[in-house]
Scaffold this motif. Structure first.
Motif, PDB file in Angstrom:
ATOM      1  N   UNK A   1       6.496   9.322  -5.109  1.00 47.49           N
ATOM      2  CA  UNK A   1       6.159   8.829  -5.077  1.00 47.49           C
ATOM      3  C   UNK A   1       6.727   7.513  -5.530  1.00 47.49           C
ATOM      4  N   UNK A   2       6.377   7.014  -7.213  1.00 41.59           N
ATOM      5  CA  UNK A   2       6.431   6.090  -7.671  1.00 41.59           C
ATOM      6  C   UNK A   2       8.131   5.615  -7.841  1.00 41.59           C
TER       7      UNK A   2
ATOM      8  N   UNK B   1      -6.098   3.154  -8.286  1.00 39.37           N
ATOM      9  CA  UNK B   1      -5.575   4.178  -8.762  1.00 39.37           C
ATOM     10  C   UNK B   1      -4.013   2.986  -8.659  1.00 39.37           C
ATOM     11  N   UNK B   2      -3.114   3.027  -9.705  1.00 40.43           N
ATOM     12  CA  UNK B   2      -2.430   2.193  -9.491  1.00 40.43           C
ATOM     13  C   UNK B   2      -0.686   2.259  -8.723  1.00 40.43           C
ATOM     14  N   UNK B   3      -0.952   3.447  -8.398  1.00 34.37           N
ATOM     15  CA  UNK B   3       0.544   3.983  -7.364  1.00 34.37           C
ATOM     16  C   UNK B   3      -0.277   3.081  -6.096  1.00 34.37           C
ATOM     17  N   UNK B   4      -1.496   3.747  -5.870  1.00 33.35           N
ATOM     18  CA  UNK B   4      -2.067   2.876  -4.370  1.00 33.35           C
ATOM     19  C   UNK B   4      -1.362   0.826  -4.760  1.00 33.35           C
ATOM     20  N   UNK B   5      -1.804   0.602  -5.739  1.00 26.07           N
ATOM     21  CA  UNK B   5      -1.722  -0.919  -6.028  1.00 26.07           C
ATOM     22  C   UNK B   5      -0.228  -1.451  -5.053  1.00 26.07           C
ATOM     23  N   UNK B   6       0.569  -0.192  -6.213  1.00 21.09           N
ATOM     24  CA  UNK B   6       2.131  -0.554  -6.161  1.00 21.09           C
ATOM     25  C   UNK B   6       2.613  -0.327  -5.174  1.00 21.09           C
TER      26      UNK B   6
END
Length: 429
Positions: free
Chosen positions: A180-181, A234-239
């Protein structure tokens, strides 16, 4: 007593994934993996992972995750987190209380043990905390390029174990997150990239101006991990949610700040490999595109809670140039900054202002920072205000004196804007 054996990896090329899988075969203990000047620590118990860390500002990682848990455990507030740093994050390892242990056991794990033993952190939440921190560390570790890994093994020194993860569990979760990243690259290539809102006009095409202004207050150079701690997300969700505004130039991304610039990126492949992997991840990319608009809506909801606040900050320093630097670093929109040069008059001014935070220089004439801090702590109306001592001294004695005087935290000169904003995040935002 011999505490370690050194296993030098020969010419064989390994992957980070194979190193992790090899932990299943290790005896109970700690495996240090040294790569690119970073020391990765994996604590193994009965073939399972009990803890993971790396050597780049591990206490910052602990503080962020404790901040996230503070929504469930209010006792894990900024005052307690600052107390932990003053107790355990010793700037001089040679003077560490547990000199032998500190070489083998990560300092932040000692802080975690203390939190549980002092009944600030229930054991079930300690398990959750360890799992979250291990996940973050392993996400970075798996981004290392194939090559030679130097491994050191130490006997087991974990006094308490709160979490045991199998390698398959870890890889199943982390590899999906890394995909995902990767799908957000090449624009977003690291969770440690710093974000700034540069175009309110462009951002206003996607959300209300009120939300844009709130977003501008948050995006002041914090990275994705720090934003996740601030917003409880979640940092991934924000990204994922902010990616459209990053691509259209509304949000500026800057390279990770030291020491996190040493960590491997989440997106780094040759052109041929990029094409192959993009094809393999087409379903993931489609999923992200389909939910992009939902992401903008979600970020608006995240920022909608609570009204914007202008924080009152008092800066006490006999140096006019230092006061000017602090004012320029904090700006005028989010912080109401009061500058005081005369420490003799400071207490009266602080009493009338009732600030949210005090930045206090130590080396001042007449009444020095230690004395003024003690006076502030004796006032019933001021005793709970966070006080950050600012000094050019890095010694253990100065740090201990600051703690005895009642300081909440410690900021060493010279510092850059990101250092000061990180301090603001720790105690205010």
């Amino acid at each position: 007593m011999v505490f370690a054996t050194l296993d030098m990896v020969d010419d064989q090329i390994k992957t980070a994934k194979s190193v992790l899988k090899g932990l299943e075969l290790r005896e109970d203990g700690c495996v240090y993996v040294i790569r690119n000047s970073i020391r990765w620590a994996f604590y193994v118990h009965h073939g399972k992972l009990a803890y993971a860390s790396h050597s780049l500002d591990s206490f910052e990682r602990l503080e962020r995750h404790l901040r996230g848990l503070s929504r469930e455990v209010p006792a894990l507030n900024d005052k307690l987190r600052s107390q932990l740093r003053l107790i355990f994050d010793d700037p001089n390892p040679d003077n560490a209380k547990y000199k032998v242990t500190s070489e083998i056991l990560c300092t932040e794990y000692l802080a975690l043990l203390w939190l549980v033993n002092e009944n600030y952190l229930p054991k079930p939440l300690a398990s959750k905390l360890v799992a979250r921190m291990a996940q973050e560390v392993i996400e970075s570790f798996l981004c290392l390029e194939d090559g030679q890994f130097i491994e050191k093994y130490y006997p087991h020194l974990l006094r308490n174990i709160y979490c045991k993860l199998t390698t398959s569990q870890i890889l199943d979760v982390v590899e999906k997150r890394l995909q995902a990243w990767y799908s957000l690259g090449p624009t977003i290539c690291s969770p440690h990239q710093c974000l700034y809102l540069v175009s309110q006009t462009s951002a206003a095409r996607r959300m209300s101006m009120d939300t844009v202004q709130r977003l501008g207050r948050i995006l002041r150079g914090f990275n994705f991990y720090q934003l996740g701690a601030l917003l409880g997300k979640d940092p991934l969700m924000l990204a994922k949610q902010l990616s459209p505004m990053i691509k259209d130039g509304s949000i500026l991304l800057r390279d990770p700040l030291p020491p996190f610039d040493l960590l491997p990126p989440t997106y780094r492949l040759s052109p041929d490999e990029e094409e192959y992997n993009i094809n393999q991840l087409s379903e993931t990319l489609e999923e992200f595109e389909e939910t992009a608009n939902d992401g903008i809506s979600s970020i608006s909801q995240v920022l909608a809670h609570g009204s914007p606040k202008t924080w009152k900050v008092v800066c006490i320093d006999d140096s006019e140039s230092m006061l000017s630097i602090i004012r320029s670093y904090l700006g005028s929109e989010d912080f109401q900054v009061t500058l005081i040069q005369d420490s003799m008059k400071a207490l009266m001014k602080i009493t009338s202002i009732r600030p949210d935070l005090i930045l206090l220089d130590i080396g001042m004439p007449n009444v020095d920072g230690y004395q003024l801090c003690s006076l502030i702590r004796k006032s019933s109306s001021l005793k709970d205000i966070p006080i950050v001592m600012v000094t050019g001294n890095k010694g253990l004695i100065d740090r201990a004196r600051a703690k005895l005087a009642g300081a909440t935290d410690y900021l060493t000169k010279p510092f850059v804007q990101s250092d000061l904003l990180k301090m603001m995040m720790r105690h205010l935002i």
